[in-house]
Enzyme design. Structure first.
Site, PDB file in Angstrom:
ATOM      1  N   LYS A  39       0.857  -1.131   0.222  1.00  0.00           N
ATOM      2  CA  LYS A  39      -0.035   0.054  -0.195  1.00  0.00           C
ATOM      3  C   LYS A  39       0.943   1.207   0.111  1.00  0.00           C
ATOM      4  O   LYS A  39       0.935   2.239  -0.740  1.00  0.00           O
ATOM      5  CB  LYS A  39      -0.763   0.256   1.694  1.00  0.00           C
ATOM      6  CG  LYS A  39      -1.453   1.386   1.623  1.00  0.00           C
ATOM      7  CD  LYS A  39      -2.448   1.804   0.212  1.00  0.00           C
ATOM      8  CE  LYS A  39      -4.004   2.934   0.581  1.00  0.00           C
ATOM      9  NZ  LYS A  39      -3.713   3.916   1.369  1.00  0.00           N
ATOM     10  N   HIS A  49       1.354   1.619  -3.739  1.00  0.00           N
ATOM     11  CA  HIS A  49       0.743   2.316  -3.934  1.00  0.00           C
ATOM     12  C   HIS A  49       1.161   3.626  -4.229  1.00  0.00           C
ATOM     13  O   HIS A  49       0.412   4.563  -5.047  1.00  0.00           O
ATOM     14  CB  HIS A  49      -0.236   1.835  -3.704  1.00  0.00           C
ATOM     15  CG  HIS A  49      -1.834   2.541  -4.215  1.00  0.00           C
ATOM     16  ND1 HIS A  49      -2.005   3.461  -3.502  1.00  0.00           N
ATOM     17  CD2 HIS A  49      -2.600   1.475  -4.748  1.00  0.00           C
ATOM     18  CE1 HIS A  49      -2.898   3.943  -4.241  1.00  0.00           C
ATOM     19  NE2 HIS A  49      -3.413   3.184  -5.155  1.00  0.00           N
ATOM     20  N   GLU A  66       1.764   6.834  -6.683  1.00  0.00           N
ATOM     21  CA  GLU A  66       0.243   7.676  -6.540  1.00  0.00           C
ATOM     22  C   GLU A  66       0.890   9.429  -7.028  1.00  0.00           C
ATOM     23  O   GLU A  66       0.543  10.173  -7.543  1.00  0.00           O
ATOM     24  CB  GLU A  66      -1.111   7.792  -5.974  1.00  0.00           C
ATOM     25  CG  GLU A  66      -2.281   8.853  -5.141  1.00  0.00           C
ATOM     26  CD  GLU A  66      -2.357   8.585  -3.852  1.00  0.00           C
ATOM     27  OE1 GLU A  66      -3.193   7.404  -3.685  1.00  0.00           O
ATOM     28  OE2 GLU A  66      -2.403   9.642  -3.096  1.00  0.00           O
TER      29      GLU A  66
HETATM   30  C1  6PG Z   1      -5.900   5.927  -0.659  1.00  0.00           C
HETATM   31  C2  6PG Z   1      -5.249   6.809  -0.795  1.00  0.00           C
HETATM   32  C3  6PG Z   1      -5.300   7.700   0.585  1.00  0.00           C
HETATM   33  C4  6PG Z   1      -4.631   8.854   0.992  1.00  0.00           C
HETATM   34  C5  6PG Z   1      -3.984   9.582  -0.292  1.00  0.00           C
HETATM   35  C6  6PG Z   1      -3.560  11.343   0.023  1.00  0.00           C
HETATM   36  O1  6PG Z   1      -5.355   4.788  -1.642  1.00  0.00           O
HETATM   37  O2  6PG Z   1      -6.817   5.979  -1.305  1.00  0.00           O
HETATM   38  O3  6PG Z   1      -3.681   7.356  -1.233  1.00  0.00           O
HETATM   39  O4  6PG Z   1      -4.578   6.464   1.204  1.00  0.00           O
HETATM   40  O5  6PG Z   1      -5.359   9.490   1.402  1.00  0.00           O
HETATM   41  O6  6PG Z   1      -2.385   9.065  -0.985  1.00  0.00           O
HETATM   42  O7  6PG Z   1      -2.010  11.163   1.023  1.00  0.00           O
HETATM   43  P1  6PG Z   1      -1.136  12.987   0.722  1.00  0.00           P
HETATM   44  O8  6PG Z   1      -2.502  13.783   2.379  1.00  0.00           O
HETATM   45  O9  6PG Z   1      -0.412  12.269   1.484  1.00  0.00           O
HETATM   46  O10 6PG Z   1      -1.424  12.851  -0.281  1.00  0.00           O
END
Ligand code: 6PG
Length: 483
Positions: A182, A185, A189
């Protein structure tokens, strides 16, 4: 009857997960530190399925059928440890505690070992997809024991997103493997979002397009190999107009990007594993730079166009051709960022003793999660089959290698033009440098080894025979074999 699953922590994510479970036939025990939240959830959604609301951790444990299975959805860190302490007191050997938050995988490894001492199963499960995903179907990355997955797997499969009929959940590996995956991931992202941001900047400042025009470009790209949730929402953000000022919302939002830590962890972990995740690192650092208000203001005042610096515009004569070049660059750089992320998973698996099926990871990322995309089908195909035959890097999988054959020219043009125009493209540029590093027949690492040997007798290997060597730099400069 008793509940087959429980949820502790009923803020938006936890509440939505509980509702998703109930809607899919689970009887769900509920517990929240402040009971009002439990009552509110029951009042608003109690009719959506079978819930057993409880107001003490003892009643929560009593409401659960054995093996008791509880998903914790509270803040990472100390609040999570506190709930684990409470559950450890009321649970019995064989029961399963699932942490569905964004925990650090090293914390998960520690908590799993501690729970095992009590005969409990502790499962760190990455859950992606935000609030909507929790309710409508997230992508779920559980670690923990194989035994616990026999109970947990079917429950998670019932609530996960589905792609081609397959639920977006798999047993990733033991102890912290789920939270590790995760974490990566989220790193991917970050890289994907940064690359999209750089593409936007090139079209906006470079080519002088409006946010609405660029929204149309992203919407069109979403019908190509770039088809993904992040591209889709980018068009949506760019189309939004601020009600108060009438300006494009993107022009009203302060250009300082926040972060909560998972991207940073991905890079810190990659540094420990000596795996270059340059695309992810640039994305984390770009967010950091955006918040450096004082040096930004001073540099904006000092290094101006009047001083001879480029002003961020490009002389674009053929807009359609430029848009297509940026699309190709985005595709190539995105591929490199994903290749680096999967390399980190492979390195983490080797270091921590996890048997992670990379194709399965790509498949569960096709739906539910933030990086969901058609692209992940191609990654799954690249890693399918015997791991011994897996490509040494994703860029070498035949389909992706051909993609790079087609895109590399545009990628270089975009990085070169951006650099000359003074438009920062750290993720585009560093991923290209990484790719050229992989391709280079000789790297200046040879010179670095020479330098290290000169100042510190750190030794070097030779290209023509085995062994470790040292040159007597301060003596007669002859070479001796030292190992
Ligand atoms: C998810 C997201 C979540 C997280 C975002 C925001 O997989 O649903 O990754 O876990 O809220 O990544 O993360 P940042 O605030 O670090 O940008």
């Amino acid at each position: 009857g008793r509940a087959n699953i429980g949820v502790v922590g009923l803020a938006t994510m936890g509440g939505n997960l509980a509702r998703n479970l109930a809607r899919h036939g689970s009887a769900v025990a509920l517990f929240n530190r402040s009971p009002q939240r439990t009552r509110d959830l029951m009042a608003a959604h109690g009719d959506e399925g079978t819930f057993i609301p409880t107001e003490s951790i003892t009643d929560f444990a009593r409401a659960l059928a054995r093996p008791r299975t509880a998903i914790i959805m509270v803040k990472a860190g100390e609040p999570t440890d506190e709930v684990i302490r409470q559950l450890t007191e009321v649970f019995e050997p064989g029961d399963i505690i699932v942490d569905g938050g964004n925990a650090r995988f090293t914390d998960t490894i520690r908590r799993e070992a501690a729970a095992r001492e009590h005969g409990l199963h502790f499962v760190g499960a990455g859950i992606s997809g935000g609030e909507e995903g929790a309710l409508e179907g997230p992508s779920i990355m559980p670690g923990g024991s194989v035994e616990s997955y026999e109970t947990l797997g079917p429950i998670l499969a019932s609530i996960a997103a589905r792609v081609d009929g397959e639920p977006c959940v798999t047993h990733v590996g033991t102890d912290g493997a789920g939270h590790f995956v995760k974490m990566v991931h989220n790193g991917i992202e970050y890289a994907d979002m940064q690359l999209i941001g750089e593409s936007y900047d090139l079209l906006r400042r470079g080519a002088g397009m409006t946010p609405a025009e660029i929204a149309d470009v992203f919407a069109a790209w979403n019908r190509t190999e770039l088809d993904s949730y992040l591209i889709e929402i980018t068009a949506e953000v760019l189309r939004q107009v601020d009600a108060e000022t009438g300006l494009p919302l993107v022009d009203v939002i302060a250009d300082r990007a926040g972060m909560k830590g998972t991207g940073t962890w991905t890079v810190q972990t990659a540094l420990d594993l000596a795996t270059p995740v340059t695309g992810i690192a640039e994305a984390v650092f770009a967010r950091g730079l955006s918040t450096q208000t004082a040096p930004r203001e001073a540099a904006q005042a000092r290094f101006t166009e009047a001083q001879g610096y480029p002003g961020g515009t490009l002389a674009v004569t053929d807009r359609a051709a430029f848009v297509e070049a940026v699309r190709q660059a985005l595709l190539a750089a995105k591929l490199v960022a994903y290749a680096q992320g999967f390399d980190e998973i492979r390195a983490g698996a080797a270091r921590f003793g996890w048997d992670i099926d990379l194709a399965a990871i790509a498949r569960i990322w096709r739906g539910g999660c933030i990086i969901r995309a058609g692209f992940l089908n191609l990654i799954a195909a690249a890693y399918d089959g015997d791991p011994a035959d897996a490509p040494a890097s994703l860029v070498l999988a035949p389909h992706f290698a051909r993609l790079l054959d087609a895109a590399q020219g545009a990628w270089r043009q975009v990085v070169a033009h951006a650099t000359l125009a003074g438009i920062p493209v750290p993720a585009f540029a560093s991923s290209l440098a990484y790719f050229d590093g992989l391709r280079s027949p000789r790297l200046p690492a040879a010179l670095v080894q020479g330098q290290r040997d000169l100042f510190g007798a750190h030794t070097y290997e030779r290209t023509d025979r085995p062994g470790a060597y040292h040159t007597l730099w301060s003596g007669d400069r002859s070479e001796i074999r030292v190992g």
